[in-house]
Design a protein around this motif. Structure first.
Motif, short mmCIF file in Angstrom:
data_model
loop_
_atom_site.label_atom_id
_atom_site.label_comp_id
_atom_site.label_asym_id
_atom_site.label_seq_id
_atom_site.Cartn_x
_atom_site.Cartn_y
_atom_site.Cartn_z
N TYR A 182 0.85 -1.18 0.00
CA TYR A 182 0.00 0.00 0.00
C TYR A 182 0.89 1.24 0.00
CZ TYR A 182 -3.58 -3.20 1.79
OH TYR A 182 -4.45 -4.24 1.96
N GLN A 192 0.58 5.40 1.31
CA GLN A 192 -0.22 6.35 2.06
C GLN A 192 0.31 7.75 1.81
OE1 GLN A 192 -0.16 6.17 6.39
NE2 GLN A 192 -2.24 7.01 6.49
N GLY A 207 -2.48 12.80 4.81
CA GLY A 207 -3.89 13.06 5.09
C GLY A 207 -4.86 12.09 4.46
N MET A 208 -4.35 10.98 3.94
CA MET A 208 -5.23 10.03 3.26
C MET A 208 -5.13 8.64 3.86
SD MET A 208 -4.59 11.15 -0.69
CE MET A 208 -5.78 9.97 -1.30
N GLY A 209 -6.07 7.82 3.47
CA GLY A 209 -5.99 6.41 3.83
C GLY A 209 -5.01 5.68 2.93
N LEU A 210 -4.85 4.40 3.18
CA LEU A 210 -3.92 3.60 2.39
C LEU A 210 -4.60 3.15 1.09
CD1 LEU A 210 -2.92 3.39 5.41
CD2 LEU A 210 -1.89 1.22 4.71
N LEU A 235 -4.15 0.37 -2.18
CA LEU A 235 -3.51 -0.89 -2.55
C LEU A 235 -2.78 -0.75 -3.88
CD1 LEU A 235 -3.24 -3.95 -1.85
CD2 LEU A 235 -5.33 -4.30 -3.19
N GLU A 265 -5.38 -0.85 -6.65
CA GLU A 265 -5.94 0.42 -7.13
C GLU A 265 -4.97 1.27 -7.92
OE1 GLU A 265 -8.59 2.95 -4.35
OE2 GLU A 265 -7.38 1.72 -2.99
N PHE A 282 3.57 0.80 2.88
CA PHE A 282 3.34 -0.24 3.87
C PHE A 282 3.16 -1.58 3.18
CE2 PHE A 282 2.88 2.09 7.78
CZ PHE A 282 2.45 3.35 7.40
N PHE A 304 -8.64 4.09 11.19
CA PHE A 304 -9.03 3.67 9.85
C PHE A 304 -9.92 2.43 9.90
CE2 PHE A 304 -6.66 6.45 7.23
CZ PHE A 304 -5.42 6.67 7.81
N GLY A 344 -10.95 3.45 4.33
CA GLY A 344 -11.59 4.74 4.42
C GLY A 344 -10.54 5.83 4.61
#
Lengths: 114, 110
Positions: A35, A37, A40-43, A45, A59, A90, B86, B101
């Motif tokens: 992943y 990151q 300010g964002m989520g992880l 894929l 993604e 990660f 998360f 999310g």
């Protein structure tokens, strides 16, 4: 039992350079994944694998390659680094047979591309 | 693809207060996990909870899979609870692709 380990912890690259981020796990998990990151964002894929010799795209796969020759290791290769690949990376692993599919994460690699 | 929405995006609590974090997802899921990302960036597993209710100390979580949401409860918050929480899901269709999310950023004041 070290869990999921990643090396290096920090890396600075120049645009166009290539490198490999290492990931290893000692839990005999079939599934491993990478992943990224961004601040300010989520992880998100990048790639994943469900066993040695089997990989698939997530993604955001562009600019990254993976291979899985052993159960334990799942390296991520940046072929020609770009500033847009500056991020924290990660690695994670989990079993693919039950009863639990809990995913475990490594400590991350902070990559800066200048 | 599946959408995962977390609320609230930001939360400030006084130490000792309780809170509820929510995760809504737009399609059926096989797996759901809650993570805490501490200020040093480490991702800590809180709950693996595709359905039902679990408790671990001051934290508990409930997932209602048929209504496509999960809740994380934090009671008697402490400053060490600060960080980002998360929710991550794996859709029932679409293979092994985990979707995160955007997170809830929590700050607990002493």
């Amino acid at each position: 039992n070290a869990g999921v380990t990643q090396t290096p912890k920090f890396q600075v690259l120049k645009t166009g350079q290539s490198m490999t981020l290492q990931c290893a796990q000692d839990m005999n998990h079939e599934y491993m994944s990478w992943y990224r990151q961004d601040p300010g964002m989520g992880l998100r894929l990048i790639h994943y694998s469900v066993g040695a010799g089997i990989t698939d795209q997530g993604e955001v796969p562009n600019g990254y390659n993976v291979s899985r020759s052993t159960t334990e290791d799942f390296p991520l290769r940046l072929l020609s680094a770009a500033p847009s690949q500056t991020s924290v990376y990660f690695c994670a692993s989990r079993p693919i047979a039950g009863p639990s599919y809990e995913q475990y994460f490594g400590p991350g690699t902070r990559l800066t591309v200048t | 693809g599946i959408q995962v929405e977390q609320s609230p995006p930001d939360l400030i609590l006084q130490e000792g207060a309780n809170s509820t974090l929510r995760c809504n997802f737009s399609d059926s899921v096989n797996n759901l996990q809650w993570f805490h990302q501490n200020p040093w960036g480490q991702l800590i597993n809180l709950f693996y909870i595709p359905s039902g209710t679990k408790q671990n100390g001051r934290l508990s979580a409930t997932t209602v899979a048929t209504e496509r949401y999960s809740l994380l409860y934090i009671s008697s918050s402490q400053t060490t609870d600060s960080g980002v929480y998360f929710c991550a899901v794996e859709p029932s269709t679409g293979g092994f692709k985990t979707i995160f999310g955007a997170g809830t950023r929590l700050f607990v004041k002493a």
